[in-house]
Motif scaffolding. Structure first.
Motif, PDB file in Angstrom:
ATOM      1  N   LEU A   1       0.768  -1.302   0.570  1.00 45.25           N
ATOM      2  CA  LEU A   1      -0.443  -0.180  -0.155  1.00 45.25           C
ATOM      3  C   LEU A   1       1.221   1.158  -0.342  1.00 45.25           C
ATOM      4  O   LEU A   1       0.683   2.015  -0.168  1.00 45.25           O
ATOM      5  CB  LEU A   1      -1.167   0.166   1.215  1.00 45.25           C
TER       6      LEU A   1
ATOM      7  N   PHE B   1       1.340   4.905  -2.157  1.00 43.24           N
ATOM      8  CA  PHE B   1       1.581   6.164  -1.999  1.00 43.24           C
ATOM      9  C   PHE B   1       2.472   6.414  -2.571  1.00 43.24           C
ATOM     10  O   PHE B   1       2.586   7.539  -3.180  1.00 43.24           O
ATOM     11  CB  PHE B   1       1.159   5.717  -0.536  1.00 43.24           C
TER      12      PHE B   1
ATOM     13  N   LEU C   1      -1.179  14.009  -0.051  1.00 40.42           N
ATOM     14  CA  LEU C   1      -1.172  13.201   0.358  1.00 40.42           C
ATOM     15  C   LEU C   1      -1.612  11.832   1.077  1.00 40.42           C
ATOM     16  O   LEU C   1      -2.696  11.331   1.769  1.00 40.42           O
ATOM     17  CB  LEU C   1      -0.203  12.666  -0.867  1.00 40.42           C
ATOM     18  N   ARG C   2      -0.370  12.219   2.166  1.00 38.63           N
ATOM     19  CA  ARG C   2      -0.648  11.625   3.444  1.00 38.63           C
ATOM     20  C   ARG C   2      -2.101  12.546   4.396  1.00 38.63           C
ATOM     21  O   ARG C   2      -2.675  11.135   5.161  1.00 38.63           O
ATOM     22  CB  ARG C   2       0.248  12.280   4.689  1.00 38.63           C
TER      23      ARG C   2
ATOM     24  N   ALA D   1      -4.163  12.454   2.501  1.00 37.86           N
ATOM     25  CA  ALA D   1      -5.730  12.603   2.231  1.00 37.86           C
ATOM     26  C   ALA D   1      -6.366  10.878   2.387  1.00 37.86           C
ATOM     27  O   ALA D   1      -7.171  10.799   2.695  1.00 37.86           O
ATOM     28  CB  ALA D   1      -5.346  12.359   0.608  1.00 37.86           C
ATOM     29  N   THR D   2      -5.077  10.579   2.992  1.00 36.42           N
ATOM     30  CA  THR D   2      -5.029   8.987   4.209  1.00 36.42           C
ATOM     31  C   THR D   2      -6.269   8.744   4.602  1.00 36.42           C
ATOM     32  O   THR D   2      -6.926   8.201   4.223  1.00 36.42           O
ATOM     33  CB  THR D   2      -3.577   8.095   4.334  1.00 36.42           C
TER      34      THR D   2
ATOM     35  N   ALA E   1      -8.838  10.645   4.644  1.00 41.42           N
ATOM     36  CA  ALA E   1     -10.296  10.186   4.205  1.00 41.42           C
ATOM     37  C   ALA E   1     -10.971   9.804   3.130  1.00 41.42           C
ATOM     38  O   ALA E   1     -12.001   9.729   2.428  1.00 41.42           O
ATOM     39  CB  ALA E   1      -9.911  12.481   3.391  1.00 41.42           C
ATOM     40  N   LEU E   2     -10.074   8.680   3.831  1.00 39.43           N
ATOM     41  CA  LEU E   2      -9.883   7.560   2.948  1.00 39.43           C
ATOM     42  C   LEU E   2     -11.007   7.053   3.403  1.00 39.43           C
ATOM     43  O   LEU E   2     -12.308   5.928   2.887  1.00 39.43           O
ATOM     44  CB  LEU E   2      -8.993   7.114   2.146  1.00 39.43           C
ATOM     45  N   GLY E   3     -11.085   7.114   4.966  1.00 40.07           N
ATOM     46  CA  GLY E   3     -12.390   6.325   5.288  1.00 40.07           C
ATOM     47  C   GLY E   3     -12.500   5.013   5.676  1.00 40.07           C
ATOM     48  O   GLY E   3     -11.619   4.376   5.566  1.00 40.07           O
TER      49      GLY E   3
ATOM     50  N   THR F   1     -17.956   6.035   2.609  1.00 48.78           N
ATOM     51  CA  THR F   1     -16.606   7.100   2.079  1.00 48.78           C
ATOM     52  C   THR F   1     -16.236   5.958   1.350  1.00 48.78           C
ATOM     53  O   THR F   1     -16.556   5.388   0.232  1.00 48.78           O
ATOM     54  CB  THR F   1     -15.407   6.010   3.343  1.00 48.78           C
ATOM     55  N   PRO F   2     -15.195   7.052   0.100  1.00 50.83           N
ATOM     56  CA  PRO F   2     -14.604   6.676  -0.684  1.00 50.83           C
ATOM     57  C   PRO F   2     -14.288   5.613  -0.873  1.00 50.83           C
ATOM     58  O   PRO F   2     -14.489   3.819  -1.096  1.00 50.83           O
ATOM     59  CB  PRO F   2     -13.089   7.343  -0.618  1.00 50.83           C
ATOM     60  N   ILE F   3     -13.601   4.533   0.821  1.00 47.17           N
ATOM     61  CA  ILE F   3     -12.710   2.914   1.112  1.00 47.17           C
ATOM     62  C   ILE F   3     -14.321   2.609   1.067  1.00 47.17           C
ATOM     63  O   ILE F   3     -14.500   1.274   0.357  1.00 47.17           O
ATOM     64  CB  ILE F   3     -12.090   2.340   1.885  1.00 47.17           C
TER      65      ILE F   3
ATOM     66  N   VAL G   1      -7.598  12.672  -3.244  1.00 43.73           N
ATOM     67  CA  VAL G   1      -8.309  11.727  -2.311  1.00 43.73           C
ATOM     68  C   VAL G   1      -8.959  10.543  -3.504  1.00 43.73           C
ATOM     69  O   VAL G   1      -8.233   9.708  -3.366  1.00 43.73           O
ATOM     70  CB  VAL G   1      -9.251  12.139  -2.011  1.00 43.73           C
TER      71      VAL G   1
ATOM     72  N   LEU H   1      -5.367   8.651  -4.883  1.00 41.43           N
ATOM     73  CA  LEU H   1      -4.669   7.679  -4.024  1.00 41.43           C
ATOM     74  C   LEU H   1      -5.899   7.007  -3.498  1.00 41.43           C
ATOM     75  O   LEU H   1      -5.446   6.102  -2.972  1.00 41.43           O
ATOM     76  CB  LEU H   1      -4.995   8.774  -2.389  1.00 41.43           C
TER      77      LEU H   1
ATOM     78  N   LEU I   1      -5.181  -1.960  -5.278  1.00 44.97           N
ATOM     79  CA  LEU I   1      -4.203  -2.686  -4.738  1.00 44.97           C
ATOM     80  C   LEU I   1      -5.644  -3.529  -4.250  1.00 44.97           C
ATOM     81  O   LEU I   1      -4.971  -5.109  -3.978  1.00 44.97           O
ATOM     82  CB  LEU I   1      -3.628  -2.084  -4.138  1.00 44.97           C
TER      83      LEU I   1
ATOM     84  N   ARG J   1      -7.565  -1.026   4.092  1.00 43.36           N
ATOM     85  CA  ARG J   1      -7.813  -0.297   5.713  1.00 43.36           C
ATOM     86  C   ARG J   1      -7.568  -0.208   6.783  1.00 43.36           C
ATOM     87  O   ARG J   1      -6.661   1.261   7.077  1.00 43.36           O
ATOM     88  CB  ARG J   1      -9.222  -0.597   6.104  1.00 43.36           C
TER      89      ARG J   1
END
Lengths: 190, 190
Positions: A146, A150, A182-183, A185-186, A188-190, B78-80, B143, B146, B153, B183
């Protein structure tokens, strides 16, 4: 094929790009590139395997720069911190005084399907290389994989910003900023 | 080229794989594949552009499955969570009763440099497609980009587990587990 003096490679790259930009990648022969660079065809083939590799020969330097920087990061560095070191180190390859050359190279690659494909494949190699360098540091899966994605995205985004029209900022500075974004943004991935 | 009946594509794929496994991808002609599948060469070319596309023709279905599921995820996802829906939905393509066929396809691809490259390039298309589907949901950069790398992946990891020797678990179940693990890994990036 051993490593060879970076100036010699740039000389070959410059000669090839002049010809590619003038006459189109498809229409230029290896003999013409060698002649323009002041090399015999035989010397040419000692340095690169084919015409395409004139454009992609710098990849090994980039990968080495990345892996060396990731390996040299302090033991306490998180995966993202180690990757940041790798992307920032790529600033040694992408110096502002070489930006015009890099822009020409990108224009040639964009003009040819085969070259665009090659660029995508080389990008996959970067991901695999980053993942390997992280595993060397003891980062286990799935974090290493992962983090490598990134890292590749951080590199590509930094690169896109560095070559964007009018940019005058150093690659290393853009790398720091991009990794930071980007860090964030991680989260905000959820 | 319109969409065509999935069974017909599987029939073509089965015929081609039998021949590729027996005699090697390079040594099989389009005419032979068409004959084995009970199609004329003309009908073959109405469905696929070339021999290689027999192996990669299913990609559009996979991309559509992904984007439809991402689009259908609740607004609150969420995006994930939206990506998880996409990867799990791919279970409709990768059913256990088709696993043998998929394994044969993978073996043929692994046997040929050109096909391996094609597979890598198709993978980059998946990332771009996921990013597009997320932007449609209002996810902004960086986001979306990413999350798309995360999604690719997650898909690749799920797929690798699903085709691994002895696996008997459903793709959708493995997808849920894999997304959960990745996650959790985001928290370890640093």
């Amino acid at each position: 094929m051993g490593r060879w003096e970076p100036n010699a490679r740039d000389r070959l790259l410059r000669a090839a790009l002049e010809l590619f930009v003038d006459r189109g990648y498809e229409n230029v022969t290896v003999a013409e590139i060698a002649a323009r660079a002041g090399l015999t065809k035989r010397t040419f083939f000692r340095h690169v395997t084919d015409k395409r590799e004139v454009l992609f020969g710098g990849q090994e330097d980039l990968l080495r720069t990345f892996t060396d920087a990731i390996a040299a990061a302090p033991d306490s560095a998180t995966p993202i911190a180690a990757i940041a070191a790798g992307v920032e180190a790529a600033g040694a390859v992408f110096r502002l005084d070489r930006r015009e050359l890099v822009l020409q190279r990108q224009a040639v690659i964009a003009s040819n399907d085969d070259l665009r494909e090659r660029e995508t494949l080389k990008s996959a190699t970067l991901t695999a290389t980053i993942a390997g360098a992280l595993r060397e540091r003891g980062v286990t899966e799935p974090v290493a994989g992962l983090a490598a994605e990134f890292g590749n995205l951080a590199f590509r985004t930094t690169f896109a910003r560095w070559v964007s029209p009018g940019n005058q900022r150093e690659f290393t500075e853009l790398a720091r900023e991009t990794v930071g974004e980007l860090r964030a943004a991680t989260a905000a991935l959820g």
